[in-house]
Scaffold this active site. Structure first.
Site, PDB file in Angstrom:
ATOM      1  N   PRO A  88       0.830  -1.224   0.000  1.00 28.05           N
ATOM      2  CA  PRO A  88       0.000   0.000   0.000  1.00 28.05           C
ATOM      3  C   PRO A  88       0.860   1.269   0.000  1.00 28.05           C
ATOM      4  O   PRO A  88       0.350   2.360  -0.230  1.00 28.05           O
ATOM      5  CB  PRO A  88      -0.807  -0.105   1.289  1.00 28.05           C
ATOM      6  N   GLU A 115       2.933  -7.516   8.385  1.00 27.88           N
ATOM      7  CA  GLU A 115       3.167  -6.064   8.451  1.00 27.88           C
ATOM      8  C   GLU A 115       4.081  -5.579   7.327  1.00 27.88           C
ATOM      9  O   GLU A 115       4.470  -4.428   7.296  1.00 27.88           O
ATOM     10  CB  GLU A 115       3.756  -5.682   9.814  1.00 27.88           C
ATOM     11  N   ARG A 153      -3.889  -8.010 -21.077  1.00 24.55           N
ATOM     12  CA  ARG A 153      -4.835  -7.500 -22.088  1.00 24.55           C
ATOM     13  C   ARG A 153      -4.130  -6.687 -23.161  1.00 24.55           C
ATOM     14  O   ARG A 153      -4.658  -6.494 -24.246  1.00 24.55           O
ATOM     15  CB  ARG A 153      -5.896  -6.606 -21.429  1.00 24.55           C
ATOM     16  N   ASP A 168      -9.707   0.806 -24.543  1.00 22.90           N
ATOM     17  CA  ASP A 168     -10.225   0.821 -23.179  1.00 22.90           C
ATOM     18  C   ASP A 168     -10.182   2.212 -22.564  1.00 22.90           C
ATOM     19  O   ASP A 168      -9.294   2.999 -22.855  1.00 22.90           O
ATOM     20  CB  ASP A 168      -9.386  -0.118 -22.293  1.00 22.90           C
TER      21      ASP A 168
HETATM   22  N1  ADE Z   1      -0.884  -5.242  -0.036  1.00 24.07           N
HETATM   23  C1  ADE Z   1      -1.791  -4.855   0.880  1.00 24.07           C
HETATM   24  N2  ADE Z   1      -2.557  -3.855   0.420  1.00 24.07           N
HETATM   25  C2  ADE Z   1      -2.130  -3.582  -0.847  1.00 24.07           C
HETATM   26  C3  ADE Z   1      -2.514  -2.640  -1.837  1.00 24.07           C
HETATM   27  N3  ADE Z   1      -3.496  -1.763  -1.633  1.00 24.07           N
HETATM   28  N4  ADE Z   1      -1.845  -2.644  -3.005  1.00 24.07           N
HETATM   29  C4  ADE Z   1      -0.837  -3.517  -3.211  1.00 24.07           C
HETATM   30  N5  ADE Z   1      -0.417  -4.431  -2.321  1.00 24.07           N
HETATM   31  C5  ADE Z   1      -1.062  -4.458  -1.135  1.00 24.07           C
END
Ligand code: ADE
Length: 228
Positions: A88, A115, A153, A168
């Site tokens: 994230p 984590e 794709r 697309d």
């Molecule tokens: N691992 C946990 N959440 C994630 C996300 N939003 N994007 C990529 N990998 C992740």
């Protein structure tokens, strides 16, 4: 194009790899996917790949002395590829990144759990850190599937002519959402198909479609019309 996926849960990918368009692309030799179990790089009886974080705190951290040798060995299997780490904390994935990544011959996708990784994994391997959005998943596996699907794709020959002829939404040079679509029946519970689509007048149909796309985009994603 070759993908190597490094994960603690390779089973998550079994349906994904054996169904639909991806299976056809694999069978046709357009895509080659290799799954690697990170635990195979553990050297103890319990196949430990994570440990408690220094300084305390909740959760477990994936160990640098397991992950780095794993990636180095997988890189050596063939010509080294572009390493992506799913997190994230990464840059946010979008169609333009898929267009950039499809130029690669080989991509490695490192899926996190718990984590996350010891920071030295990032420091030593310098991966391309990618997030699929501002939300937190249990791990990188679903994110890896998302990225593979959007890239595949774009590989010539993967989509049938009918699909590939479409441009697309979100691709370079196309910043409009798709138009509303209708099929039979012409009327359902009082809702009719727009007359113009039944007219057979292709010019008018094209005009309607463009108008519909503009209206939808303005309403739902005005940012697409203004952001560069
Ligand atoms: N691992 C946990 N959440 C994630 C996300 N939003 N994007 C990529 N990998 C992740």
């Amino acid at each position: 194009m070759r993908f190597d996926i490094i994960t603690l849960f390779p089973g998550i990918f079994s349906g994904f790899l054996s169904e639909s368009m991806l299976k056809t692309a694999i069978d046709a030799g357009l895509i080659d996917i290799h799954l690697h179990q990170l635990r195979d790089w553990a050297d103890d009886k319990h196949q430990t790949v994570d440990d408690r974080p220094f300084g305390g705190g909740p959760g477990m951290v994936l160990k640098v002395d397991r992950v780095v040798p794993c990636i180095e060995e997988i890189q050596r299997l063939t010509e080294p590829g572009h390493l992506i780490l799913l997190t994230p904390q990464g840059r946010t994935f979008r169609q333009q990144i898929a267009e950039e990544l499809v130029q690669q011959k080989r991509i490695l996708l490192l899926c996190g759990r718990y984590e996350g990784f010891d920071q030295r994994v990032n420091d030593l391997l310098q991966p391309d850190e990618i997030s699929i959005g501002d939300f937190v998943l249990n791990g990188g596996e679903v994110a890896a599937m998302t990225i593979i699907e959007s890239i595949m794709r774009l590989i010539p020959g993967v989509l049938g002519d009918e699909d590939s002829a479409r441009i697309d939404s979100f691709s370079s040079g196309n910043r409009l959402l798709e138009e509303s679509q209708y099929t039979r029946p012409r009327e359902f519970r009082g809702l009719s198909v727009p007359e113009i689509l039944l007219s057979g007048n292709h010019q008018e149909v094209d005009k309607w479609r463009l108008q519909n796309r503009l209206e939808r985009t303005k309403l739902r994603r005005p940012d697409l019309l203004t952001d560069s």
